[in-house]
Write a protein that holds these residues in place. Sequence first.
Motif, PDB file in Angstrom:
ATOM      1  N   TRP A  84      40.938  36.611  38.548  1.00 14.32           N
ATOM      2  CA  TRP A  84      42.417  36.805  38.803  1.00 14.32           C
ATOM      3  C   TRP A  84      43.518  36.568  37.676  1.00 14.32           C
ATOM      4  CZ3 TRP A  84      45.468  40.676  40.372  1.00 14.32           C
ATOM      5  CH2 TRP A  84      46.836  40.156  41.246  1.00 14.32           C
ATOM      6  N   ILE A  85      43.023  35.421  38.116  1.00 17.40           N
ATOM      7  CA  ILE A  85      43.871  33.993  36.841  1.00 17.40           C
ATOM      8  C   ILE A  85      44.026  34.892  35.328  1.00 17.40           C
ATOM      9  CG2 ILE A  85      43.649  31.754  35.211  1.00 17.40           C
ATOM     10  CD1 ILE A  85      42.942  30.440  37.993  1.00 17.40           C
ATOM     11  N   LYS A  86      42.801  35.274  35.503  1.00 21.81           N
ATOM     12  CA  LYS A  86      42.665  36.192  33.172  1.00 21.81           C
ATOM     13  C   LYS A  86      43.073  37.269  34.057  1.00 21.81           C
ATOM     14  CE  LYS A  86      38.655  38.763  32.922  1.00 21.81           C
ATOM     15  NZ  LYS A  86      37.450  38.705  32.670  1.00 21.81           N
ATOM     16  N   TRP A  87      42.840  37.979  35.026  1.00 14.84           N
ATOM     17  CA  TRP A  87      43.682  39.217  34.909  1.00 14.84           C
ATOM     18  C   TRP A  87      45.500  39.305  34.563  1.00 14.84           C
ATOM     19  CZ3 TRP A  87      39.931  41.374  39.481  1.00 14.84           C
ATOM     20  CH2 TRP A  87      39.585  41.662  38.516  1.00 14.84           C
ATOM     21  N   PHE A  88      45.359  37.924  35.758  1.00 16.33           N
ATOM     22  CA  PHE A  88      47.068  38.363  35.303  1.00 16.33           C
ATOM     23  C   PHE A  88      47.305  37.421  34.210  1.00 16.33           C
ATOM     24  CE2 PHE A  88      50.890  35.303  37.305  1.00 16.33           C
ATOM     25  CZ  PHE A  88      51.272  36.319  38.115  1.00 16.33           C
ATOM     26  N   PHE A  89      47.120  36.374  33.183  1.00 16.32           N
ATOM     27  CA  PHE A  89      47.573  36.239  32.014  1.00 16.32           C
ATOM     28  C   PHE A  89      47.648  37.157  31.366  1.00 16.32           C
ATOM     29  CE2 PHE A  89      46.326  34.683  27.907  1.00 16.32           C
ATOM     30  CZ  PHE A  89      47.471  33.986  27.968  1.00 16.32           C
ATOM     31  N   LEU A  90      46.405  38.696  31.533  1.00 14.01           N
ATOM     32  CA  LEU A  90      45.933  39.794  30.268  1.00 14.01           C
ATOM     33  C   LEU A  90      47.325  40.468  31.024  1.00 14.01           C
ATOM     34  CD1 LEU A  90      42.261  40.128  30.228  1.00 14.01           C
ATOM     35  CD2 LEU A  90      44.760  38.998  28.470  1.00 14.01           C
ATOM     36  N   LEU A  91      48.028  40.515  32.080  1.00 13.55           N
ATOM     37  CA  LEU A  91      49.079  41.377  32.639  1.00 13.55           C
ATOM     38  C   LEU A  91      50.400  41.225  31.784  1.00 13.55           C
ATOM     39  CD1 LEU A  91      49.448  43.678  34.622  1.00 13.55           C
ATOM     40  CD2 LEU A  91      49.836  41.890  36.222  1.00 13.55           C
ATOM     41  N   ILE A  92      50.642  40.162  32.042  1.00 13.30           N
ATOM     42  CA  ILE A  92      51.866  39.056  31.457  1.00 13.30           C
ATOM     43  C   ILE A  92      51.953  39.258  29.797  1.00 13.30           C
ATOM     44  CG2 ILE A  92      53.099  37.443  30.810  1.00 13.30           C
ATOM     45  CD1 ILE A  92      51.863  36.608  33.655  1.00 13.30           C
ATOM     46  N   ILE A  93      50.601  39.032  29.125  1.00 16.85           N
ATOM     47  CA  ILE A  93      51.085  39.742  27.746  1.00 16.85           C
ATOM     48  C   ILE A  93      50.911  40.388  27.204  1.00 16.85           C
ATOM     49  CG2 ILE A  93      49.655  37.120  27.225  1.00 16.85           C
ATOM     50  CD1 ILE A  93      47.431  38.406  26.542  1.00 16.85           C
ATOM     51  N   THR A  94      50.372  41.532  28.021  1.00 17.69           N
ATOM     52  CA  THR A  94      50.278  43.136  27.463  1.00 17.69           C
ATOM     53  C   THR A  94      51.166  43.512  28.497  1.00 17.69           C
ATOM     54  OG1 THR A  94      49.092  43.887  29.620  1.00 17.69           O
ATOM     55  CG2 THR A  94      47.964  42.881  27.271  1.00 17.69           C
ATOM     56  N   LEU A  95      52.595  43.053  28.829  1.00 19.30           N
ATOM     57  CA  LEU A  95      53.657  43.633  29.030  1.00 19.30           C
ATOM     58  C   LEU A  95      53.032  44.984  30.668  1.00 19.30           C
ATOM     59  CD1 LEU A  95      56.096  43.654  26.399  1.00 19.30           C
ATOM     60  CD2 LEU A  95      55.874  42.313  28.235  1.00 19.30           C
ATOM     61  N   GLY A  96      52.516  45.121  31.439  1.00 13.17           N
ATOM     62  CA  GLY A  96      51.513  45.221  32.408  1.00 13.17           C
ATOM     63  C   GLY A  96      50.617  46.529  32.531  1.00 13.17           C
ATOM     64  N   ILE A  97      50.567  46.332  30.923  1.00 13.96           N
ATOM     65  CA  ILE A  97      49.926  47.559  30.003  1.00 13.96           C
ATOM     66  C   ILE A  97      48.176  47.407  31.391  1.00 13.96           C
ATOM     67  CG2 ILE A  97      48.070  48.868  28.163  1.00 13.96           C
ATOM     68  CD1 ILE A  97      51.345  48.766  26.357  1.00 13.96           C
ATOM     69  N   TYR A  98      47.903  45.856  30.627  1.00 13.81           N
ATOM     70  CA  TYR A  98      46.421  45.705  31.273  1.00 13.81           C
ATOM     71  C   TYR A  98      45.977  46.120  32.861  1.00 13.81           C
ATOM     72  CZ  TYR A  98      41.955  43.386  31.077  1.00 13.81           C
ATOM     73  OH  TYR A  98      40.634  43.176  31.767  1.00 13.81           O
ATOM     74  N   SER A  99      47.400  46.433  33.430  1.00 15.51           N
ATOM     75  CA  SER A  99      46.967  46.289  34.918  1.00 15.51           C
ATOM     76  C   SER A  99      46.477  48.161  35.029  1.00 15.51           C
ATOM     77  CB  SER A  99      48.281  47.373  35.241  1.00 15.51           C
ATOM     78  OG  SER A  99      48.954  48.386  35.101  1.00 15.51           O
ATOM     79  N   PHE A 100      45.996  48.499  34.150  1.00 12.19           N
ATOM     80  CA  PHE A 100      45.098  50.166  34.242  1.00 12.19           C
ATOM     81  C   PHE A 100      43.225  49.841  33.870  1.00 12.19           C
ATOM     82  CE2 PHE A 100      49.057  51.998  31.968  1.00 12.19           C
ATOM     83  CZ  PHE A 100      49.048  52.823  33.037  1.00 12.19           C
ATOM     84  N   TRP A 101      43.708  48.179  33.623  1.00  9.35           N
ATOM     85  CA  TRP A 101      41.990  48.268  33.553  1.00  9.35           C
ATOM     86  C   TRP A 101      41.916  46.541  35.469  1.00  9.35           C
ATOM     87  CZ3 TRP A 101      44.626  49.087  29.214  1.00  9.35           C
ATOM     88  CH2 TRP A 101      43.781  49.708  28.846  1.00  9.35           C
ATOM     89  N   ILE A 102      43.284  46.340  35.554  1.00  6.50           N
ATOM     90  CA  ILE A 102      42.304  45.230  36.558  1.00  6.50           C
ATOM     91  C   ILE A 102      42.732  46.227  38.053  1.00  6.50           C
ATOM     92  CG2 ILE A 102      44.357  43.429  38.234  1.00  6.50           C
ATOM     93  CD1 ILE A 102      45.442  42.911  35.861  1.00  6.50           C
ATOM     94  N   VAL A 103      42.792  47.535  38.026  1.00 10.47           N
ATOM     95  CA  VAL A 103      42.550  48.334  39.331  1.00 10.47           C
ATOM     96  C   VAL A 103      41.417  48.796  39.598  1.00 10.47           C
ATOM     97  CG1 VAL A 103      43.133  50.400  40.604  1.00 10.47           C
ATOM     98  CG2 VAL A 103      45.319  48.814  39.753  1.00 10.47           C
ATOM     99  N   PRO A 104      40.543  49.324  38.613  1.00  7.41           N
ATOM    100  CA  PRO A 104      39.020  49.084  38.262  1.00  7.41           C
ATOM    101  C   PRO A 104      38.110  47.860  38.530  1.00  7.41           C
ATOM    102  CG  PRO A 104      40.367  50.250  37.184  1.00  7.41           C
ATOM    103  CD  PRO A 104      41.170  49.405  36.966  1.00  7.41           C
ATOM    104  N   GLY A 105      38.613  46.863  38.059  1.00  5.87           N
ATOM    105  CA  GLY A 105      38.061  46.319  37.693  1.00  5.87           C
ATOM    106  C   GLY A 105      38.073  44.916  39.325  1.00  5.87           C
ATOM    107  N   ILE A 106      39.178  44.989  40.086  1.00  2.00           N
ATOM    108  CA  ILE A 106      39.440  44.565  41.674  1.00  2.00           C
ATOM    109  C   ILE A 106      38.543  45.868  42.731  1.00  2.00           C
ATOM    110  CG2 ILE A 106      40.922  44.189  43.425  1.00  2.00           C
ATOM    111  CD1 ILE A 106      43.304  43.724  41.759  1.00  2.00           C
TER     112      ILE A 106
END
Length: 117
Positions: A84-106
């Motif tokens: 979660w910490i890794k995903w949250f960090f990547l979400l912030i630095i990509t301005l939300g774009i990484y959410s497309f990878w977070i949802v399937p990851g979760i």
Amino acid sequence: MNAPAPYPSTATVSPGAAPAFRFDGGAADYLGVAILAFLLTFVTLGIAYPWALCMIQRWRCHHTMIGGRRLRFTGSGLALIGLWIKWFFLLIITLGIYSFWIVPGIHRWIVEHTEFE
């Protein structure tokens, strides 16, 4: 040699038998868990989201049966916090774009921590 399926086959359920899939959760039960999970996430500004997610998943699995067998969720917030910490960090630095990878990851993490009782 074929290994047995890790889940009960729906093909073996005969007509008139118990349904292959059953969910017995109720709204009042869910409302309590959902409010607690929301408050936990909100008060901690998202840091405790892994524990809230696990609460919701534990409730869902507790009320779900497949082929007459109840599901059990084995994940814990502590086991998810690193991801979660890794995903949250990547979400912030990509301005939300990484959410497309977070949802399937979760979802993958949830499935990997769900089993039959």
